[in-house]
Write a protein that holds these residues in place. Structure first.
Motif, PDB file in Angstrom:
ATOM      1  N   UNK A  56      -5.873 -65.872  -7.973  1.00 37.23           N
ATOM      2  CA  UNK A  56      -5.699 -64.768  -7.031  1.00 37.23           C
ATOM      3  C   UNK A  56      -7.022 -64.548  -6.329  1.00 37.23           C
ATOM      4  N   UNK A  57      -7.006 -64.629  -4.987  1.00 37.57           N
ATOM      5  CA  UNK A  57      -8.256 -64.426  -4.275  1.00 37.57           C
ATOM      6  C   UNK A  57      -8.200 -64.866  -2.826  1.00 37.57           C
ATOM      7  N   UNK A  58      -9.369 -65.248  -2.331  1.00 37.72           N
ATOM      8  CA  UNK A  58      -9.553 -65.584  -0.929  1.00 37.72           C
ATOM      9  C   UNK A  58      -9.310 -67.075  -0.676  1.00 37.72           C
ATOM     10  N   UNK A  59      -8.685 -67.336   0.466  1.00 38.17           N
ATOM     11  CA  UNK A  59      -8.403 -68.702   0.916  1.00 38.17           C
ATOM     12  C   UNK A  59      -8.942 -68.885   2.328  1.00 38.17           C
ATOM     13  N   UNK A  60      -9.426 -70.093   2.629  1.00 43.22           N
ATOM     14  CA  UNK A  60      -9.837 -70.433   3.986  1.00 43.22           C
ATOM     15  C   UNK A  60      -9.441 -71.881   4.249  1.00 43.22           C
ATOM     16  N   UNK A  61      -8.630 -72.084   5.267  1.00 45.77           N
ATOM     17  CA  UNK A  61      -8.176 -73.421   5.673  1.00 45.77           C
ATOM     18  C   UNK A  61      -7.619 -74.220   4.492  1.00 45.77           C
ATOM     19  N   UNK A  63      -8.089 -73.906   1.296  1.00 42.58           N
ATOM     20  CA  UNK A  63      -8.972 -74.077   0.137  1.00 42.58           C
ATOM     21  C   UNK A  63      -9.372 -72.715  -0.409  1.00 42.58           C
ATOM     22  N   UNK A  64      -9.545 -72.657  -1.727  1.00 45.18           N
ATOM     23  CA  UNK A  64     -10.055 -71.423  -2.333  1.00 45.18           C
ATOM     24  C   UNK A  64     -11.503 -71.259  -1.898  1.00 45.18           C
ATOM     25  N   UNK A  65     -11.798 -70.133  -1.264  1.00 48.40           N
ATOM     26  CA  UNK A  65     -13.165 -69.885  -0.799  1.00 48.40           C
ATOM     27  C   UNK A  65     -13.408 -68.394  -0.735  1.00 48.40           C
ATOM     28  N   UNK A  66     -14.498 -67.959  -1.337  1.00 48.85           N
ATOM     29  CA  UNK A  66     -14.804 -66.535  -1.406  1.00 48.85           C
ATOM     30  C   UNK A  66     -14.595 -66.036  -2.825  1.00 48.85           C
ATOM     31  N   UNK A  67     -14.219 -64.793  -2.953  1.00 49.32           N
ATOM     32  CA  UNK A  67     -14.038 -64.187  -4.272  1.00 49.32           C
ATOM     33  C   UNK A  67     -12.640 -64.450  -4.811  1.00 49.32           C
ATOM     34  N   UNK A  68     -12.568 -64.636  -6.129  1.00 53.18           N
ATOM     35  CA  UNK A  68     -11.269 -64.877  -6.724  1.00 53.18           C
ATOM     36  C   UNK A  68     -11.288 -64.744  -8.235  1.00 53.18           C
ATOM     37  N   UNK A  73      -3.495 -70.688 -19.197  1.00 52.90           N
ATOM     38  CA  UNK A  73      -2.555 -70.321 -20.260  1.00 52.90           C
ATOM     39  C   UNK A  73      -3.235 -70.232 -21.627  1.00 52.90           C
ATOM     40  N   UNK A  74      -4.386 -70.904 -21.801  1.00 47.83           N
ATOM     41  CA  UNK A  74      -5.089 -70.830 -23.084  1.00 47.83           C
ATOM     42  C   UNK A  74      -5.961 -69.582 -23.213  1.00 47.83           C
ATOM     43  N   UNK A  75      -5.944 -68.717 -22.183  1.00 43.53           N
ATOM     44  CA  UNK A  75      -6.715 -67.477 -22.222  1.00 43.53           C
ATOM     45  C   UNK A  75      -8.045 -67.541 -21.501  1.00 43.53           C
ATOM     46  N   UNK A  76      -8.526 -68.737 -21.152  1.00 44.95           N
ATOM     47  CA  UNK A  76      -9.774 -68.845 -20.400  1.00 44.95           C
ATOM     48  C   UNK A  76      -9.586 -68.223 -19.026  1.00 44.95           C
ATOM     49  N   UNK A  77     -10.638 -67.589 -18.515  1.00 43.16           N
ATOM     50  CA  UNK A  77     -10.579 -66.999 -17.184  1.00 43.16           C
ATOM     51  C   UNK A  77     -11.933 -67.054 -16.511  1.00 43.16           C
ATOM     52  N   UNK A  78     -11.897 -67.034 -15.212  1.00 36.04           N
ATOM     53  CA  UNK A  78     -13.112 -67.042 -14.389  1.00 36.04           C
ATOM     54  C   UNK A  78     -12.916 -66.048 -13.267  1.00 36.04           C
ATOM     55  N   UNK A  79     -13.934 -65.245 -13.022  1.00 32.27           N
ATOM     56  CA  UNK A  79     -13.924 -64.327 -11.886  1.00 32.27           C
ATOM     57  C   UNK A  79     -15.246 -64.446 -11.173  1.00 32.27           C
ATOM     58  N   UNK A  80     -15.200 -64.674  -9.860  1.00 28.90           N
ATOM     59  CA  UNK A  80     -16.431 -64.823  -9.104  1.00 28.90           C
ATOM     60  C   UNK A  80     -16.191 -65.572  -7.811  1.00 28.90           C
ATOM     61  N   UNK A  81     -17.209 -66.299  -7.387  1.00 30.51           N
ATOM     62  CA  UNK A  81     -17.155 -67.012  -6.115  1.00 30.51           C
ATOM     63  C   UNK A  81     -16.559 -68.399  -6.242  1.00 30.51           C
TER      64      UNK A  81
END
Length: 83
Positions: A56-61, A63-68, A73-81
């Motif tokens: 969930x986050x920003x898209x440009x052309x 591609x994932x770009x910006x904040x997201x 499913x294993x519980x790992x997560x990332x939040x950032x750029x």
């Protein structure tokens, strides 16, 4: 109010969010959510048996770009750029 669309990427992904461009050349652009499913879709769009990954986050052309935020499913997560 923000316009958004639903796009199915067979066999196992769904995008819900903003798009830009002409109908045949539309790209993910702006805010959006991408669901990566553990199993394929039955009969087009149906309820998935499970979600393998979600972004969930920003898209440009297209591609994932910006904040997201991305969660697996294993519980790992990332939040950032994303770039």
């Amino acid at each position: 109010m923000v316009d958004f669309d639903i796009v199915v990427f067979p066999p196992n992904s769904i995008y819900l969010g903003q798009l830009k461009g002409e109908k045949q050349d539309r790209k993910r652009n702006g805010k959006g959510v991408m669901l990566y499913l553990t199993n394929g879709l039955d009969n087009g769009i149906s309820l998935p048996n499970g979600i393998k990954r979600i972004f969930e986050g920003d898209w440009m052309d297209d591609h994932r770009e910006g904040q997201g935020y991305e969660r697996y499913s294993n519980g790992n997560e990332y939040e950032g750029g994303f770039k």
